[in-house]
Design an enzyme around this catalytic site. Structure first.
Site, mmCIF file in Angstrom:
data_model
loop_
_atom_site.group_PDB
_atom_site.id
_atom_site.type_symbol
_atom_site.label_atom_id
_atom_site.label_comp_id
_atom_site.label_asym_id
_atom_site.label_seq_id
_atom_site.Cartn_x
_atom_site.Cartn_y
_atom_site.Cartn_z
ATOM 1 N N PHE A 238 0.866 -1.184 0.000
ATOM 2 C CA PHE A 238 0.000 0.000 0.000
ATOM 3 C C PHE A 238 0.899 1.229 0.000
ATOM 4 O O PHE A 238 1.517 1.560 1.003
ATOM 5 C CB PHE A 238 -0.934 0.048 1.206
ATOM 6 N N ASP B 223 9.612 2.797 1.710
ATOM 7 C CA ASP B 223 8.424 3.579 2.027
ATOM 8 C C ASP B 223 8.211 3.497 3.536
ATOM 9 O O ASP B 223 7.644 2.534 4.050
ATOM 10 C CB ASP B 223 7.218 3.018 1.274
ATOM 11 N N LYS C 259 2.998 11.388 6.740
ATOM 12 C CA LYS C 259 2.153 11.221 7.915
ATOM 13 C C LYS C 259 2.681 11.954 9.148
ATOM 14 O O LYS C 259 2.443 13.127 9.320
ATOM 15 C CB LYS C 259 1.902 9.739 8.178
#
Length: 400
Positions: free
Chosen positions: A141, A226, A255
């Protein structure tokens, strides 16, 4: 009369249904706690999918945002502002890299990483024009843009959004032999999550990440990590890669970098990689804006102390012990790194969604994924007693 039911209906009335949120309507928050429109308090065990690693309204971050709001919020990258250099320098130092490219969202960071890797492949490695490929993992994801969903294996994320962007080879996550076999002369990068968050906090086999690092070095391929969810203290280290002593060629961050206040993402790499970009070839009006930089610089300074990483590691052991005690009592598997856990509920007992709804009724907020799995990712400011409380509520839910 409770306000929540009507507030939920109004929220649904004028929005596309791209999410399936729990029926709670938050009005305020502080630390690890949320309060809804009816005054009920909830322990936040999701932390905005790790965007709130430092809790809600961390005083140091709020102070930085307030101070910057009174001075300057946006210039675009047409000009340089006085917060930009400190942010880029301090984040580069935290990452151990030469250069930083600020963006806004995690998906933008991933897209940037893909573009940089391709350009590096053509200009540095010598891949034939239009032939670059990137190796990715099943269950990944990395975001929801059309390019990113082109290499997703989640049909909900991918179906009916074609035609798909070519140039990606998908291999099983954690299978080093398959990854090695997929690399050819046109491979420019391997793009991986050190821990797959959306998949249910899936942790690769020990030695996998060092093996990826070794093969990337041997085959002259960039290793792109990531760390948008796994990075910045979540796993008990600054980066999840640190847990196995691995240094990728490129970090993708997001984030928590925005402190739960503004969207901030970044790509960090050395000049021989990020230096392939020249003016006009990539950009963002809001990327690296003054408000974002002011907040994100304070985030980097919080991490530079090491306090949050140590806290995550120590409290993560408590979380792990508490969750493992539920094995055989409605829980069939647990995966924990720092303050990040994937909990597989016995599907014969209830779905992950049902578990989260029942936790919500008991004042704990978490989120399900992939059927019977729930994810726990509380703010790193959570206390030991609050962790015990969350586990006790889960135990009560499982006991019926």
């Amino acid at each position: 009369m409770l306000r929540t039911p009507s507030a939920v209906r109004e929220a649904e009335r004028h929005t596309a249904h791209n999410y399936h949120p729990l029926p709670v309507v938050v009005s305020s928050a502080e630390g690890a706690w949320l309060t809804d429109v009816d005054g009920r308090r909830y322990l936040d065990c999701l932390a905005g999918y790790s965007a709130l690693n430092f809790g809600h309204r961390h005083p140091q971050l709020i102070e930085a945002a307030h101070a910057q709001l009174d001075r300057l919020t946006l210039t675009s990258r047409a000009f340089i502002h006085d917060q930009f250099a400190d942010f880029c320098r301090e984040l580069a130092e935290l990452c151990g890299k030469d250069l930083v490219l600020p963006m806004n969202t995690g998906a933008e960071a991933v897209e940037t990483g893909i573009k940089v890797a391709r350009k590096w492949g053509y200009q540095v490695k010598g891949v034939a024009p239009g032939q670059a490929n990137i190796v990715v993992a099943e269950g990944n994801f990395h975001g929801r843009t059309t390019t990113i969903v082109s290499f997703s294996t989640d049909e909900d994320a991918r179906a009916d959004f074609g035609p798909y962007t070519p140039g990606f080879t998908v291999v099983p996550y954690g299978d080093l032999a398959a990854l090695t076999a997929a690399i050819d002369e046109n491979t420019v990068a391997v793009l991986l999550e050190p821990i797959q968050g959306e998949q249910g906090v899936v942790i690769p086999p020990e030695g996998y990440l060092p093996g990826v690092r070794e093969v990337c070095t041997e085959r002259n391929v960039l290793f792109i990590a990531d760390e948008i969810q796994s990075g910045l203290g979540r796993t008990g280290a600054t980066f999840a890669c640190d847990l196995e002593g691995v240094v990728p060629d490129m970090y993708l961050l997001g984030k928590a970098l925005g402190g739960g206040i503004v969207p901030v993402s970044a790509v960090a790499a050395n000049s021989d990689v990020l230096g392939v970009l020249k003016p006009g070839q990539h950009g963002s009006t809001f990327g690296g804006n003054p408000l974002a930089c002011a907040v994100a610089t304070e985030v980097v300074r919080l991490l530079a102390t090491g306090d949050f990483q140590r806290r995550s590691a120590e409290l993560g052991e408590r979380l792990k012990a508490g969750l493992e005690a539920l094995l055989g009592k409605g829980v069939v598997a647990v995966r924990v790194r720092g303050l990040w856990a994937g909990v597989d509920i016995d599907p014969a007992l209830m779905t992950g969604r049902q578990a989260c709804e029942r936790l919500m009724e008991r004042g704990v907020l978490a989120k399900d994924t992939h059927g019977s799995t729930i994810r726990l990712a509380p703010p790193l400011v959570i206390t030991a007693d609050e962790i015990d409380h969350a586990i006790a509520q889960l135990a009560a839910v499982l006991a019926g």
